[in-house]
Design an enzyme around this catalytic site. Structure first.
Site, PDB file in Angstrom:
ATOM      1  NE  ARG A   1      -2.119   1.429   3.851  1.00  0.00           N
ATOM      2  CZ  ARG A   1      -2.446   1.980   5.026  1.00  0.00           C
ATOM      3  NH1 ARG A   1      -1.932   1.485   6.159  1.00  0.00           N
ATOM      4  NH2 ARG A   1      -3.254   2.989   5.088  1.00  0.00           N
TER       5      ARG A   1
ATOM      6  CE1 TYR B   1       1.017   5.015   6.395  1.00  0.00           C
ATOM      7  CE2 TYR B   1      -0.034   4.435   4.317  1.00  0.00           C
ATOM      8  CZ  TYR B   1      -0.068   5.064   5.540  1.00  0.00           C
ATOM      9  OH  TYR B   1      -1.201   5.762   5.921  1.00  0.00           O
TER      10      TYR B   1
ATOM     11  NE  ARG C   1      -0.510  10.621   5.418  1.00  0.00           N
ATOM     12  CZ  ARG C   1      -0.952   9.362   5.438  1.00  0.00           C
ATOM     13  NH1 ARG C   1      -0.664   8.572   6.467  1.00  0.00           N
ATOM     14  NH2 ARG C   1      -1.691   8.912   4.439  1.00  0.00           N
TER      15      ARG C   1
HETATM   16  C1  DQA Z   1      -0.960   5.290  10.101  1.00  0.00           C
HETATM   17  C2  DQA Z   1      -1.553   6.681   9.853  1.00  0.00           C
HETATM   18  C3  DQA Z   1      -3.072   6.624   9.737  1.00  0.00           C
HETATM   19  O1  DQA Z   1      -3.602   7.911   9.493  1.00  0.00           O
HETATM   20  C4  DQA Z   1      -3.478   5.720   8.592  1.00  0.00           C
HETATM   21  O2  DQA Z   1      -4.889   5.589   8.535  1.00  0.00           O
HETATM   22  C5  DQA Z   1      -2.813   4.385   8.637  1.00  0.00           C
HETATM   23  C6  DQA Z   1      -1.418   4.291   9.063  1.00  0.00           C
HETATM   24  C7  DQA Z   1       0.577   5.305  10.102  1.00  0.00           C
HETATM   25  O3  DQA Z   1       1.160   4.332  10.589  1.00  0.00           O
HETATM   26  O4  DQA Z   1       1.195   6.240   9.606  1.00  0.00           O
HETATM   27  O5  DQA Z   1      -3.392   3.393   8.227  1.00  0.00           O
HETATM   28  O6  DQA Z   1      -1.366   4.856  11.388  1.00  0.00           O
END
Ligand code: DQA
Length: 157
Positions: A17, A22, A106
């Site tokens: 994803r 990430y 973000r």
């Molecule tokens: C997250 C940040 C969240 O806003 C997002 O919905 C995720 C991952 C992170 O690890 O950066 O799924 O928790």
């Protein structure tokens, strides 16, 4: 000493994803690094991932009387889940919240964490290394708790 790691929705898709946000690392590789740290420091560790809010609430509740610390990335439920916040507050176990991305950089809807106020601390924006920082931080918290308990026992003796 036992730490339970709880991972929220879509974190099973890490490595696939939105790699620009990430990164390329898979969840199992993050967990392998955490397990190595735990083994080196004689810590028991368990991992749990779910895409379902209720299952995460159940897993937090199961930590009561079992785990000494919780490391949690509630993912999207960070921003929406009063149930998860209430569960973390209820069990009264030191909890660290981790986010791979810097949620404050973000979209605005990610700027609010409903869960962070009931956690001991939050690590946001350090990528997978954030989980290592959480392991180090939790080890420190648990050592402090242990020392305090020992001092209390001495004072009562
Ligand atoms: C997250 C940040 C969240 O806003 C997002 O919905 C995720 C991952 C992170 O690890 O950066 O799924 O928790």
């Amino acid at each position: 000493m036992k730490i339970v790691v709880i991972q929220g929705p879509n974190l099973n898709m890490l490595g696939v994803r939105e790699q620009n946000i990430y990164g390329p690392m898979k969840l199992e590789d993050i967990h392998a690094q955490m397990r190595a740290f735990a083994e080196q420091n004689s810590i028991d560790i368990e991992f749990f991932q779910s895409n379902l809010e209720g299952e995460m609430v159940d897993r937090v509740q199961e930590c009561m009387g079992d785990a000494d610390g919780i490391i949690i990335n509630p993912a999207a439920y960070t921003h929406t889940s009063i149930a998860l916040r209430d569960a973390i507050a209820a069990v009264q176990i030191p909890t660290l919240e981790v986010h791979l991305s810097n949620i404050y950089q973000r979209e605005e809807f990610r700027h609010t964490s409903l869960t962070a106020p009931v956690c001991s601390g939050q690590i946001s924006g350090m990528g997978p290394f954030g989980y290592h920082l959480a392991m180090v931080g939790m080890t420190q918290i648990l050592n402090e708790v242990k020392m305090m308990k020992e001092q209390q026992a001495k004072a009562q003796a």
